[in-house]
Design a protein around this motif. Sequence first.
Motif, PDB file in Angstrom:
ATOM      1  N   GLY A   1       3.231   1.367   7.717  1.00 42.10           N
ATOM      2  CA  GLY A   1       3.951   0.745   6.618  1.00 42.10           C
ATOM      3  C   GLY A   1       3.710   1.499   5.326  1.00 42.10           C
ATOM      4  O   GLY A   1       2.734   2.237   5.180  1.00 42.10           O
ATOM      5  N   LEU A   2       4.622   1.303   4.365  1.00 44.82           N
ATOM      6  CA  LEU A   2       4.593   2.040   3.101  1.00 44.82           C
ATOM      7  C   LEU A   2       3.986   1.213   1.973  1.00 44.82           C
ATOM      8  O   LEU A   2       4.233   0.003   1.873  1.00 44.82           O
ATOM      9  N   ASP A   3       3.230   1.885   1.120  1.00 38.31           N
ATOM     10  CA  ASP A   3       2.742   1.286  -0.123  1.00 38.31           C
ATOM     11  C   ASP A   3       2.793   2.357  -1.203  1.00 38.31           C
ATOM     12  O   ASP A   3       2.256   3.450  -1.035  1.00 38.31           O
ATOM     13  N   HIS A   4       3.432   2.005  -2.342  1.00 40.86           N
ATOM     14  CA  HIS A   4       3.542   2.970  -3.442  1.00 40.86           C
ATOM     15  C   HIS A   4       2.189   3.134  -4.126  1.00 40.86           C
ATOM     16  O   HIS A   4       1.471   2.173  -4.382  1.00 40.86           O
ATOM     17  N   ILE A   5       1.827   4.401  -4.404  1.00 36.83           N
ATOM     18  CA  ILE A   5       0.565   4.688  -5.078  1.00 36.83           C
ATOM     19  C   ILE A   5       0.813   5.018  -6.542  1.00 36.83           C
ATOM     20  O   ILE A   5       0.297   4.375  -7.448  1.00 36.83           O
ATOM     21  N   LEU A   6       1.620   6.065  -6.798  1.00 33.85           N
ATOM     22  CA  LEU A   6       1.948   6.438  -8.172  1.00 33.85           C
ATOM     23  C   LEU A   6       3.161   7.348  -8.172  1.00 33.85           C
ATOM     24  O   LEU A   6       3.586   7.868  -7.144  1.00 33.85           O
ATOM     25  N   THR A   7       3.689   7.564  -9.375  1.00 36.75           N
ATOM     26  CA  THR A   7       4.787   8.511  -9.599  1.00 36.75           C
ATOM     27  C   THR A   7       4.325   9.539 -10.621  1.00 36.75           C
ATOM     28  O   THR A   7       3.744   9.184 -11.648  1.00 36.75           O
ATOM     29  N   MET A   8       4.560  10.803 -10.338  1.00 32.12           N
ATOM     30  CA  MET A   8       4.142  11.875 -11.235  1.00 32.12           C
ATOM     31  C   MET A   8       5.338  12.751 -11.578  1.00 32.12           C
ATOM     32  O   MET A   8       6.357  12.735 -10.895  1.00 32.12           O
ATOM     33  N   GLN A   9       5.219  13.488 -12.686  1.00 31.61           N
ATOM     34  CA  GLN A   9       6.283  14.389 -13.137  1.00 31.61           C
ATOM     35  C   GLN A   9       5.696  15.790 -13.236  1.00 31.61           C
ATOM     36  O   GLN A   9       5.390  16.301 -14.313  1.00 31.61           O
TER      37      GLN A   9
END
Length: 792
Positions: free
Chosen positions: A190-198
């Motif tokens: 299953g999926l779990d969001h950790i972070l978003t980076m640029q």
Amino acid sequence: MELNNVDIKSRPININCLQWSEENHISVISPSGIDIFIPLYKSKYTRNAVVTCQDSSDRNPIKINDFNSTLIKDIPEVFKCLTWSPIGCSIIQSCLFIAITSRFHVAIYGPKDGPLQRDWIEVENMSPRLFQHYTEQTSENDADETLSDKLQSISVSWSPLCFPESFDPFSVIAVGSKAGTITLWSYKNGLDHILTMQPHVSWVITSSWSRWLDLGQDQYASSFVTASDDGSVYMWRVIISLIPVISSGIENIKIQASVTLHATLSQADNRPASIMKWYECNNTGEKLAIVKGLKIYIWASNGSPLINTDLDPPKMFKIPISRGIIAIIWNYDGSQLYIFNNEGNNLTINVSGTKIDVNESTTKYINDVLATKWQLQYEDNEDEDEYEEFDDESQNDDTLLSEVEPIYFGADGSGNSLFFAVLFALETTDALYITDKYEVSYVTFCPSEEQSNNELIPSLIMKLKDMLEDAYILERKSTNYLMWDLLEYCDLENESDKNDSLLHQMDKACWDCYHKYATSSSISGLTEFSLIGIIMKWKNVLYRNRSINALRLLMHIYSNTMVSINHTKIDSTYICIKYGKYLSKHLEAPLDVQSQRNPAFEDCLKKIENYFLKQVLSTIVDCIKCGIAINNGHDQLFVVYWCDWILLYFNDDNELLKLAKFLYEYLSTLQELSGSFKTEKAWISQLLSSKKSKIINKAPTRASCPACQSNVSFMRGPTGQCTKGHIWDLCSITLNVVEDRNVRSCINCNRKILAFSDSRNPVGEQSVIVKAIFESCEKCFYCGGNFIFRQT
């Protein structure tokens, strides 16, 4: 040379179109879909599945209405890129893959029932999660074009498994977008969001992960390399922290991550990076190769991960003028790099010294083998078209062959890079060759070294020993992936009886590892008396033990080189058990060699079972001594079976006899079980006092035959036989008679395991032992293979 090429019904249009998974599956992505096949021995293969791209409009909320989307709206949706997961990410412990389509649909695919099944399905739709995440994160100041670019996913990478000490392993997925953003997601069923980076301001076209490094205190670090179409390449230090949380009474983990820039790898070269390849070794550190145009940049560390070092300027090698590099592959020890270009050529370079140079002999050998392969393919095509009419009948085959040239689209290496899978097509400007087969491409196999090269054996054994030093090796990669090319490289017919042969040296390396760590395989105590505590303890001691993992690799070697390797005498009848029979092609050693190796196999088998019984039964004894009652009927029955097995086959091991005596005495106090086990306890007392029982080989027969209800006796192998001659498979974990045709089987040795998670075999809420043992034994305890559902 025999022609054993795989036909692909179209030509790939993307780089990295061929990939070799850690489960020893090979995938080819093309406009017609994703072909998945499995290499067998003697250069054979079996086609596993063809996954076609279905219209995603009904399950993809991402709708792009820009100019490019308008141009392709009437063109059928196709897969654009693919990446395999590490092994062990799914419930059935197999590899999954993520694919992105031309309409930016992102989904995870996996086998429906098992890795050998032809039905691959979409198991996780990531598009709604990406859509929800980016729309929720969008501010009023963001332009519509910015959101649109973020929603257009164009690259994806899957990290190696991370192995927390107190939690199940997991992986991290990175999805790159046209806006230069990357979303990181943890994945374990299953999926779990950790972070978003640029990391970039333009398209993220590729990314790659190194192995995770344990920093202590539930923190782990990895080198994460990203590349953009503007030529920028960065190495990021990703640190994840695991925080235990309790939700609805169930303990879980929350993953937090921090990302810092470790190094800039662009090297003032504005061409985009198209390929990244890691080489990792426990002893020699890490190496990273990056392709930019016709140049290859190589960074290396000495004995430590790159993330822990200040990177020196890279080595650089430029190939001659070419249409482009389509693949790079590290050799088995990281001293060479195999380069494949689009024109149908290989170039092998030596990279271990201070200066990079070309290995002329290896380059010539690989090119000669591949040339023979594609020429045979051309001749095979011509034989099929021999009845077609040609305008110029005077043109002979030699002329036609001289005008045909191969085009390489992709290549990847086997587990130890002893073999390549190369995807090619045949092309000519002559219209005579443009037939309905023109769009077909082919996958062929090519050895990287001559089989008679005995100088290679010490290096291969050193690589095998290095792998055995990793306690997690069989959780990182399947035994098929680790051993397929080593066994394929063996010359069993001519060298299997020689002490300096590769087969003999592999046996010796595994036995040396077993003896090196056998003293550290003693019984370990239980510190947490709970279902989760028992499961975690059993997972660690049963599957992360170097000595037992070495025996498992030996089991794999024996299973694939010996056809009939276990003969059990029962009532004057010899039962031949054939291991690995579901593999279509074996490497069969001469019969006299098989006979010589059979005692070693029996010894290997007995050591594995001995270790299993000691670890499992000692834990149960600890639980009983701490007041945990074994009240469930399933639990009691399986404990009895294990104790009976000790009486039959391990009655010379005092440590096991003492465990069995304790458990018989405990079980005799329970009202749920009939009988006092007086006979069994008396036998054990005699054995412990060195007074051999005259009836010890007539151990109790408690199981009943499903066919005739007569008693079933255990046999020295994965089967039992009733008094009327009916033979049944036994569960390799619980020793229970298997009668369900949909039972799970080991993909390698075909041993069976009951499917108690199945609704047809419910287990009561209080069945602690059974639940713990089945949740712990996700892989075959004997050889490390995955269990799959298979009709028996």
